[in-house]
Motif scaffolding. Structure first.
Motif, PDB file in Angstrom:
ATOM      1  N   VAL A   1       0.819  -1.357   0.007  1.00 22.08           N
ATOM      2  CA  VAL A   1       0.118  -0.050   0.075  1.00 22.08           C
ATOM      3  C   VAL A   1       1.009   1.088   0.045  1.00 22.08           C
ATOM      4  O   VAL A   1       1.746   1.197   0.944  1.00 22.08           O
ATOM      5  CB  VAL A   1      -1.041  -0.067   1.208  1.00 22.08           C
ATOM      6  N   GLY A   2       0.585   2.144  -0.929  1.00 18.87           N
ATOM      7  CA  GLY A   2       1.103   3.566  -0.941  1.00 18.87           C
ATOM      8  C   GLY A   2       1.365   4.147  -2.377  1.00 18.87           C
ATOM      9  O   GLY A   2       0.614   3.548  -3.353  1.00 18.87           O
ATOM     10  N   THR A   3       1.865   4.972  -2.588  1.00 17.58           N
ATOM     11  CA  THR A   3       2.274   5.578  -3.981  1.00 17.58           C
ATOM     12  C   THR A   3       3.864   5.075  -4.138  1.00 17.58           C
ATOM     13  O   THR A   3       4.580   5.729  -3.389  1.00 17.58           O
ATOM     14  CB  THR A   3       2.150   7.113  -3.961  1.00 17.58           C
TER      15      THR A   3
ATOM     16  N   LEU B   1       2.912   4.019  -9.630  1.00 16.34           N
ATOM     17  CA  LEU B   1       1.737   2.852  -8.842  1.00 16.34           C
ATOM     18  C   LEU B   1       1.242   3.568  -7.406  1.00 16.34           C
ATOM     19  O   LEU B   1       2.082   3.817  -6.745  1.00 16.34           O
ATOM     20  CB  LEU B   1       2.512   1.595  -8.726  1.00 16.34           C
ATOM     21  N   ILE B   2      -0.206   3.430  -7.590  1.00 16.34           N
ATOM     22  CA  ILE B   2      -0.917   3.497  -6.191  1.00 16.34           C
ATOM     23  C   ILE B   2      -1.785   2.428  -5.758  1.00 16.34           C
ATOM     24  O   ILE B   2      -2.547   2.165  -6.688  1.00 16.34           O
ATOM     25  CB  ILE B   2      -1.692   4.951  -6.292  1.00 16.34           C
ATOM     26  N   VAL B   3      -1.226   1.798  -4.904  1.00 17.88           N
ATOM     27  CA  VAL B   3      -1.646   0.832  -4.243  1.00 17.88           C
ATOM     28  C   VAL B   3      -2.629   0.976  -3.049  1.00 17.88           C
ATOM     29  O   VAL B   3      -2.141   1.778  -1.974  1.00 17.88           O
ATOM     30  CB  VAL B   3      -0.956  -0.359  -3.851  1.00 17.88           C
ATOM     31  N   THR B   4      -3.918   0.518  -3.005  1.00 14.92           N
ATOM     32  CA  THR B   4      -4.734   0.609  -1.673  1.00 14.92           C
ATOM     33  C   THR B   4      -5.469  -0.414  -1.619  1.00 14.92           C
ATOM     34  O   THR B   4      -5.711  -1.301  -2.453  1.00 14.92           O
ATOM     35  CB  THR B   4      -5.883   1.898  -2.028  1.00 14.92           C
ATOM     36  N   VAL B   5      -5.864  -0.722  -0.263  1.00 17.05           N
ATOM     37  CA  VAL B   5      -6.856  -1.909   0.169  1.00 17.05           C
ATOM     38  C   VAL B   5      -8.141  -1.402   0.928  1.00 17.05           C
ATOM     39  O   VAL B   5      -7.989  -0.632   1.622  1.00 17.05           O
ATOM     40  CB  VAL B   5      -5.920  -2.877   1.082  1.00 17.05           C
TER      41      VAL B   5
ATOM     42  N   CYS C   1      -6.745  -2.260  -4.989  1.00 15.11           N
ATOM     43  CA  CYS C   1      -6.857  -1.374  -6.225  1.00 15.11           C
ATOM     44  C   CYS C   1      -5.150  -1.111  -6.374  1.00 15.11           C
ATOM     45  O   CYS C   1      -4.576  -0.594  -5.592  1.00 15.11           O
ATOM     46  CB  CYS C   1      -7.574  -0.243  -5.705  1.00 15.11           C
ATOM     47  N   ILE C   2      -5.026  -1.327  -7.970  1.00 14.72           N
ATOM     48  CA  ILE C   2      -3.725  -0.940  -8.146  1.00 14.72           C
ATOM     49  C   ILE C   2      -3.807   0.167  -9.564  1.00 14.72           C
ATOM     50  O   ILE C   2      -4.483  -0.206 -10.439  1.00 14.72           O
ATOM     51  CB  ILE C   2      -2.786  -2.223  -8.854  1.00 14.72           C
ATOM     52  N   LYS C   3      -3.635   1.218  -9.091  1.00 16.14           N
ATOM     53  CA  LYS C   3      -3.736   2.375 -10.261  1.00 16.14           C
ATOM     54  C   LYS C   3      -2.270   2.680 -10.817  1.00 16.14           C
ATOM     55  O   LYS C   3      -1.367   2.794  -9.981  1.00 16.14           O
ATOM     56  CB  LYS C   3      -4.346   3.550  -9.603  1.00 16.14           C
ATOM     57  N   SER C   4      -1.977   2.506 -12.071  1.00 13.99           N
ATOM     58  CA  SER C   4      -0.952   3.056 -12.963  1.00 13.99           C
ATOM     59  C   SER C   4      -1.328   4.337 -13.498  1.00 13.99           C
ATOM     60  O   SER C   4      -2.220   4.467 -14.393  1.00 13.99           O
ATOM     61  CB  SER C   4      -0.514   2.089 -13.962  1.00 13.99           C
TER      62      SER C   4
ATOM     63  N   ALA D   1      11.070  -8.290 -17.806  1.00 18.29           N
ATOM     64  CA  ALA D   1      11.658  -6.919 -17.738  1.00 18.29           C
ATOM     65  C   ALA D   1      11.300  -6.751 -16.297  1.00 18.29           C
ATOM     66  O   ALA D   1      10.568  -7.323 -15.442  1.00 18.29           O
ATOM     67  CB  ALA D   1      10.233  -6.211 -18.614  1.00 18.29           C
ATOM     68  N   VAL D   2      12.151  -5.710 -15.561  1.00 18.20           N
ATOM     69  CA  VAL D   2      12.207  -5.437 -14.271  1.00 18.20           C
ATOM     70  C   VAL D   2      12.040  -3.966 -14.306  1.00 18.20           C
ATOM     71  O   VAL D   2      12.761  -3.101 -14.828  1.00 18.20           O
ATOM     72  CB  VAL D   2      13.614  -5.819 -13.598  1.00 18.20           C
ATOM     73  N   ARG D   3      11.012  -3.682 -13.411  1.00 16.24           N
ATOM     74  CA  ARG D   3      10.536  -2.129 -13.296  1.00 16.24           C
ATOM     75  C   ARG D   3      10.596  -2.012 -11.867  1.00 16.24           C
ATOM     76  O   ARG D   3      10.235  -2.778 -10.898  1.00 16.24           O
ATOM     77  CB  ARG D   3       9.251  -1.858 -13.854  1.00 16.24           C
ATOM     78  N   THR D   4      11.333  -0.953 -11.443  1.00 11.99           N
ATOM     79  CA  THR D   4      11.745  -0.677  -9.881  1.00 11.99           C
ATOM     80  C   THR D   4      11.000   0.559  -9.465  1.00 11.99           C
ATOM     81  O   THR D   4      11.034   1.612 -10.507  1.00 11.99           O
ATOM     82  CB  THR D   4      13.134  -0.665  -9.688  1.00 11.99           C
ATOM     83  N   TYR D   5      10.344   0.433  -8.259  1.00  6.42           N
ATOM     84  CA  TYR D   5       9.776   1.787  -7.972  1.00  6.42           C
ATOM     85  C   TYR D   5      10.310   2.018  -6.245  1.00  6.42           C
ATOM     86  O   TYR D   5      10.504   1.081  -5.782  1.00  6.42           O
ATOM     87  CB  TYR D   5       8.165   1.591  -7.895  1.00  6.42           C
ATOM     88  N   VAL D   6      10.303   3.283  -5.988  1.00  2.00           N
ATOM     89  CA  VAL D   6      10.448   3.821  -4.707  1.00  2.00           C
ATOM     90  C   VAL D   6       9.363   4.337  -4.086  1.00  2.00           C
ATOM     91  O   VAL D   6       8.586   4.896  -4.873  1.00  2.00           O
ATOM     92  CB  VAL D   6      11.584   4.690  -4.578  1.00  2.00           C
ATOM     93  N   LYS D   7       8.947   4.138  -2.691  1.00  2.00           N
ATOM     94  CA  LYS D   7       7.681   4.686  -2.032  1.00  2.00           C
ATOM     95  C   LYS D   7       8.177   6.367  -2.148  1.00  2.00           C
ATOM     96  O   LYS D   7       9.211   6.675  -1.700  1.00  2.00           O
ATOM     97  CB  LYS D   7       7.502   4.040  -0.666  1.00  2.00           C
ATOM     98  N   GLU D   8       7.157   6.961  -2.362  1.00  2.00           N
ATOM     99  CA  GLU D   8       6.907   8.250  -2.166  1.00  2.00           C
ATOM    100  C   GLU D   8       6.447   8.586  -0.764  1.00  2.00           C
ATOM    101  O   GLU D   8       5.924   7.989   0.009  1.00  2.00           O
ATOM    102  CB  GLU D   8       6.055   9.189  -3.015  1.00  2.00           C
ATOM    103  N   ALA D   9       7.017   9.931  -0.149  1.00  2.00           N
ATOM    104  CA  ALA D   9       6.710  10.103   1.379  1.00  2.00           C
ATOM    105  C   ALA D   9       5.168  10.666   1.375  1.00  2.00           C
ATOM    106  O   ALA D   9       4.580  10.861   0.569  1.00  2.00           O
ATOM    107  CB  ALA D   9       7.810  11.301   1.609  1.00  2.00           C
TER     108      ALA D   9
END
Length: 134
Positions: free
Chosen positions: A6-8, A41-45, A52-55, A126-134
């Motif tokens: 969960v998070g952005t 990516l915005i993930v919520t539950v 919900c996964i929003k791209s 393919a590998v896609r890497t994401y970091v969590k936004e504050a």
């Protein structure tokens, strides 16, 4: 267990994505845009367990809502109509898309505080890497 996702999340790296898009049948023009796009990516539950996964990007925003282990119809960012099921496997969120006799998996996991998405089609990864936004 899904809560750790969960998070952005902001994309910071994308490797081999053009080859993956080719492998799933994405046309040249859409691949050009897909390669330049760095979606969040915005993930919520929800309280009822719906994930919900929003791209979200300047080019296109897509959203899937699902419950784990329950198949659903998905229209992908490249307009494939897939039968999709998402499972939790050893801490990984595994999204399996089936269409026209083909199958691809997107495996998302948290490693060292980063969200790593592996997109697998046959022997193409393919590998896609994401970091969590504050």
């Amino acid at each position: 267990m899904v809560e750790k996702f969960v998070g952005t999340w902001k994309m910071v790296a994308s490797e081999n994505f053009d080859e993956y898009m080719k492998a799933i049948g994405v046309g040249f023009a859409t691949r050009q845009v897909g390669n330049r796009t760095k979606p969040n990516l915005i993930v919520t539950v929800d309280d009822d367990g719906t994930v919900c996964i929003k791209s979200q990007s300047t080019f296109k925003t897509t959203e899937i809502r699902f419950k784990l282990n329950e198949p659903f119809e998905e229209t992908t960012a490249d307009d494939r109509k897939t039968k999709t099921v998402v499972t939790l496997d050893n801490g990984k969120l595994v999204q399996k898309q089936c269409w026209d006799g083909k199958e691809t998996n997107i495996e998302r996991e948290i490693t060292d505080g980063k969200l790593i998405a592996k997109c697998v089609m046959g022997d193409v990864v393919a590998v896609r890497t994401y970091v969590k936004e504050a």
